[in-house]
Scaffold this motif. Structure first.
Motif, short mmCIF file in Angstrom:
data_model
loop_
_atom_site.label_atom_id
_atom_site.label_comp_id
_atom_site.label_asym_id
_atom_site.label_seq_id
_atom_site.Cartn_x
_atom_site.Cartn_y
_atom_site.Cartn_z
N LEU A 74 -6.67 12.02 8.85
CA LEU A 74 -5.41 11.68 8.18
C LEU A 74 -5.44 10.24 7.67
O LEU A 74 -5.02 9.95 6.54
N ALA A 75 -5.94 9.32 8.51
CA ALA A 75 -6.04 7.92 8.09
C ALA A 75 -6.97 7.77 6.89
O ALA A 75 -6.71 6.96 5.98
N VAL A 82 -4.26 -3.38 -0.72
CA VAL A 82 -5.56 -3.65 -0.10
C VAL A 82 -5.43 -3.69 1.42
O VAL A 82 -6.28 -3.16 2.14
N VAL A 83 -4.35 -4.32 1.90
CA VAL A 83 -4.12 -4.37 3.35
C VAL A 83 -3.95 -2.96 3.91
O VAL A 83 -4.52 -2.61 4.95
N GLY A 84 -3.18 -2.14 3.22
CA GLY A 84 -3.00 -0.76 3.66
C GLY A 84 -4.31 0.00 3.68
O GLY A 84 -4.59 0.76 4.63
N GLN A 85 -5.12 -0.19 2.64
CA GLN A 85 -6.43 0.48 2.59
C GLN A 85 -7.30 0.05 3.76
O GLN A 85 -7.94 0.88 4.41
N PHE A 135 -7.51 6.71 1.09
CA PHE A 135 -7.78 7.16 -0.27
C PHE A 135 -6.55 6.99 -1.15
O PHE A 135 -6.65 6.54 -2.31
N GLY A 136 -5.37 7.30 -0.59
CA GLY A 136 -4.13 7.14 -1.35
C GLY A 136 -3.88 5.69 -1.72
O GLY A 136 -3.49 5.37 -2.85
N PHE A 137 -4.10 4.78 -0.77
CA PHE A 137 -3.92 3.35 -1.05
C PHE A 137 -4.92 2.89 -2.12
O PHE A 137 -4.56 2.10 -3.02
N ALA A 138 -6.18 3.34 -2.02
CA ALA A 138 -7.18 2.95 -3.02
C ALA A 138 -6.81 3.48 -4.40
O ALA A 138 -6.97 2.79 -5.41
#
Length: 653
Positions: free
Chosen positions: A13-14, A48-51, A19-22
């Motif tokens: 899931l992470a 970027v932090v989320g990714q 992938f969604g953040f990127a």
């Protein structure tokens, strides 16, 4: 089902969220740049932090699955076992194809967040667009992992009792350090690449992007240098016959981006300092990362045969090939469309100048890269053309590189002494001829004095090593006389240390290649064998074991004359899960020599096959690599890289 059984699902899931953040990073901030909308551009660092957080969680879940022996995960079942020592369970998480790509993504997210944190002084649109390009790169690899190489696939409803174990070749301390460092270097080339693409998109094809990308290039080369150095040391210690470089396709895959990256760095110096080679430097930035991707394709597509290759899956190879074609093809197309807008060189330079020597330096690096590329791909192309199997081995590479190293080493020594724009050949000749003569004398005395024989290759490598070292030290003392020791820029210190590091590696490589004494013998307990002035005494054969192997170890005492030198333990291990026999070499380390012992099989008469080596100056190879990496790190610490964008100035190249 206990909570820890859901950890792989959390990792998956992470990975999807990462992938969604990127994907958002690759689209939303780019729209902000197009519309000059600053609030939207400000979203890029947050994405970027989320990714990074999601990728770190995903990788942590994979490591947890290995650490807890969760054999319901296919990746764990195929690459680990409950008997595997804990440190190798952790390393096994990147010992597979799937895990290694997830490690690549973790390294990519580290570079992304590092750039986001330490680039706040850059123009907002440039900073944002660099992050967008890094996002585009990330999207391709996340898609590859999720679609074709997911490390969290389950074995369910089947549940293996135990795993197949990690490849015994990978059960070495080198596995813990080498892949992460090498990947940091590979992925590090994405930052100068992204700077180049951002400059091409924005049309700001002046020299500003060069000074902004230079410290990131230095850091990437430093990581790549350490990765290659660790890989060489690992091969030497693990494969059982003391080889430190085989020109294996996988080794070449790491060497090619290093060659181009070093050419890029030297080109950045000229671009930043003198405003020359702008288009050439842009091309090298694209080429350095392209060769990193090419290396990934070669190792993971199954097109080459190598003990280091990760996968033999045509579908995965096609996916990576498509990604490679998109990145290289797209970037070169953009380059071709925009390159006509590059500003003309703002200064002219003569044939005798530092600019010219840097250009010669680049040409030699690119020539070396082409040689490695041809030697690596030619056997594959020859076979695919239906012309049969052919090999391009060490003699080809050694011969070609020997002739490339001579002019390169000469230029490397002279370049820092030369003046920008124009210099005088008579001045250079008069100031350097005595250093050149002294270097030849020292090299000749070194080889003849220690080994008592004429060896052209060793004398040349020793003389060139002395040449680079002496002329670098002279340059350092001249700079100290001019500025004072305390005021010598860190970039200058880095250059001197890096060049001396290359000299150490060059001298060590020549000596190690030409002066290795070897003897294969049969030994009973108590036997003594003489080799190169050393006495090897087989004292005992003892039982050795760990959680996942058992075996025998030869305890050998070494003497020189009547003086004890050391004790060496060389093992023959039987890995109980994979039913594999491996040799673990024993080494007595010295400053100018290694005593290397490899235990073979036991014969019917109770004796053992033992291979003995005395390897001269082999440690200098890795010492030089470490010095090069240290020099690059010191150069990054130069205070000009901590100044605001508008105040960045060059003090020393």
């Amino acid at each position: 089902m206990e909570i820890h059984h859901y950890i792989p699902e959390l990792g998956n899931l992470a990975l999807t969220f990462a992938f969604g953040f990127a994907l958002a990073l690759s689209i939303v901030p780019f729209w902000g740049v197009r519309k000059n909308n600053h609030p939207i551009m400000e979203l890029a660092p947050n994405l970027v932090v989320g990714q990074f957080i999601m990728t770190a969680i995903s990788f942590g879940c994979l490591v947890y699955a290995f650490a807890t022996d969760d054999f319901s995960v296919i990746n764990v079942a195929q690459n680990s076992t409950s008997l595997l020592p804990f440190e190798y369970k952790i390393a096994a998480s990147w010992g597979s194809h799937e895990g290694s790509i997830l490690l690549w993504l973790l390294m990519q997210s580290c570079w992304n967040i590092g750039f986001a944190v330490f680039s706040k002084q850059l123009p907002k649109d440039t900073r944002t667009l660099v992050l967008v390009v890094l996002g585009w790169i990330s999207v391709g690899f996340y898609a590859y992992v999720i679609i074709a190489s997911n490390p969290f696939e389950r074995t369910l409803p089947y549940f293996p009792v135990d795993g197949r174990d990690l490849n015994p070749l990978l059960q070495d301390p080198g596995m813990i350090f080498h892949p992460p460092m090498l990947y940091l270097g590979y992925v590090g080339m994405s930052v100068p690449f992204s700077f180049a693409i951002a400059a091409l998109i924005l049309g700001r094809l002046d020299t500003s992007w060069a000074k902004w990308s230079r410290p990131w290039t230095l850091l990437g080369i430093s990581c790549l240098t350490m990765g290659i150095t660790l890989g060489s040391w690992w091969a030497y210690s693990e494969l059982g016959w003391g080889g430190w470089w085989f020109w294996d396709p996988s080794e070449n895959a790491a060497f090619m981006p290093w060659l181009v990256a070093v050419a890029l760095f030297h080109s950045l110096i000229a671009t930043e300092k003198r405003g020359v080679f702008v288009s050439w430097t842009l091309f090298l930035a694209i080429a350095a990362f392209s060769f990193s991707l090419l290396g990934t394709f070669l190792v993971r597509s199954g097109v080459i045969v190598s003990v280091h290759a990760f996968a033999n899956d045509p579908e995965r190879g096609i996916f990576i090939l498509g990604l490679l074609a998109f990145v290289i093809g797209g970037s070169l197309t953009l380059y071709a469309m925009r390159i006509t807008h590059v500003q003309k060189d703002r200064t002219q330079y003569a044939a005798i100048s530092r600019e010219t020597t840097l250009l010669m330096n680049n040409m030699l690096f690119i020539a070396a890269t082409i040689v490695v590329l041809i030697g690596t791909l030619f056997p594959m192309l020859h076979k695919q053309a239906g012309l049969g199997a052919i090999s391009v081995g060490q003699p080809f590479f050694d011969q070609v590189f020997s002739w490339l190293l001579i002019p390169f080493s000469f230029v490397l020594g002279v370049a820092p002494m030369m003046r920008w724009k124009q210099d005088n050949l008579n001045r250079l000749f008069k100031s350097n001829i005595y250093v050149f003569v002294v270097s030849l004398i020292l090299g000749l005395a070194w080889v003849l004095g220690q080994f008592g024989q004429w060896n052209f290759t060793a004398i040349v490598s020793a003389s060139l090593g002395c040449w680079i070292t002496l002329i670098s030290l002279r340059e350092l003392f001249k700079t100290a006389q001019k500025l004072g020791w305390a005021k010598i820029p860190k970039a200058h210190w880095g250059m001197i240390i890096g060049h001396i590091g290359f000299a150490v590696t060059l001298a060590g490589g020549g000596m190690a290649t030409q002066f290795t004494d070897e003897r294969a013998v049969k030994m009973h307990i108590g036997d003594k064998v003489e080799l190169s002035g050393y006495t090897f005494h087989l004292k005992d054969i003892e039982a050795t074991y760990d959680s996942n192997y058992e075996g025998h170890g030869a305890r050998i005492e070494v003497l020189k004359g009547n003086q004890p030198v050391g004790s060496i333990l060389s093992e023959k291990r039987f890995y109980t899960v994979q039913k594999t026999v491996m040799t673990e070499a024993g080494v007595d380390v010295g400053f100018t020599r290694d005593l290397y012992v490899s235990l073979g099989t036991q014969f019917d008469d109770g004796s053992w096959g033992v291979r003995l080596y005395v390897k001269h100056y082999v440690r200098w190879l890795w010492a030089g690599g470490i010095l090069i990496a240290i020099g690059l790190i010191i150069a990054i610490a130069d205070k000009r890289y901590r100044r605001k964008t508008g105040k960045l100035q060059e003090r020393a190249a």
